[in-house]
Design a protein around this motif. Structure first.
Motif: not given
Length: 162
Positions: A71-93
Motif C-alpha cells: 500500500k505504502q509503496v504504490l501510494e508513493e508512486c501515485g497509484f489509486d489502490i483503494d479498491k484493490l486487494r493485496a494479492k489474488c488467491t490462489p493466483v492472479c488471472p
C-alpha cells in the motif's frame, strides 16, 4: 589487462537468481512491517503513470527500519489502490495486469527488469553478458559448440574476447 569478455548463457533458472534484497512484490505484506524481508531501494521508473513521481528515489524501508508494504509503496508512486486487494488467491488471472496490489507493483519496470546476480557480477567486473532466448535445447548454439570444445580440451565455459 584491458580485455572485455562476452559471456553467453542459456535460459536456465539458476542463471536468473536474484539477490536477497531484490524487489519482489509478491513477497510484500499489504501494510508496513510484519514478517517481510527488507528490499533494496529503487528509483521510480520513468514509465510510471504519474509524471511527478518519475525518477525519484524510493526507499523501501521506513525511518524506523520496518520494511514498507504494498500500500505504502504504490501510494508513493501515485497509484489509486483503494479498491484493490493485496494479492489474488490462489493466483492472479493471466489476462489482468492490475487485479491486485502485488500484480500492479510487479509490472512496474523497476520490479520487472531486475538484473540477476550472475549479470551483476559479470558487469561489475567490466564484462558483458547476454542470455539466449528460450528455445529447444538441440537448437541452442551453446549445445552445438560446447561438445567441440570438450573433444579438444576440458574447457567448460565459452568466452569471446571483444
Amino acid at each position: 589487462m584491458g580485455k572485455e569478455a562476452l559471456f553467453i548463457f542459456d535460459q536456465s533458472s539458476a542463471h536468473a537468481s536474484l539477490p536477497l534484497d531484490a524487489l519482489k512484490a509478491f513477497e510484500m505484506n499489504r501494510s508496513d512491517g510484519g514478517k517481510q524481508r527488507k528490499q533494496q531501494d529503487t528509483i521510480i521508473p520513468l514509465s510510471n503513470p504519474c509524471e511527478e513521481h518519475r525518477g525519484k528515489l524510493q526507499k523501501m524501508v521506513l525511518p524506523d527500519g520496518r520494511p514498507k508494504g504494498l500500500k505504502q509503496v504504490l501510494e508513493e508512486c501515485g497509484f489509486d489502490i483503494d479498491k484493490l486487494r493485496a494479492k489474488c488467491t490462489p493466483v492472479c488471472p493471466i489476462e489482468n495486469q492490475d487485479c491486485c496490489m502485488a500484480r500492479l507493483l510487479s509490472q512496474q519496470d523497476d520490479f520487472n527488469n531486475q538484473p540477476s546476480m550472475l549479470e551483476m557480477v559479470i558487469k561489475s567486473a567490466g564484462h558483458q553478458c547476454i542470455f539466449l532466448p528460450k528455445f529447444h535445447c538441440e537448437l541452442n548454439p551453446i549445445e552445438m559448440v560446447c561438445p567441440l570444445f570438450h573433444l579438444q580440451s576440458h574447457a567448460t565455459i565459452v568466452l569471446i574476447i571483444l
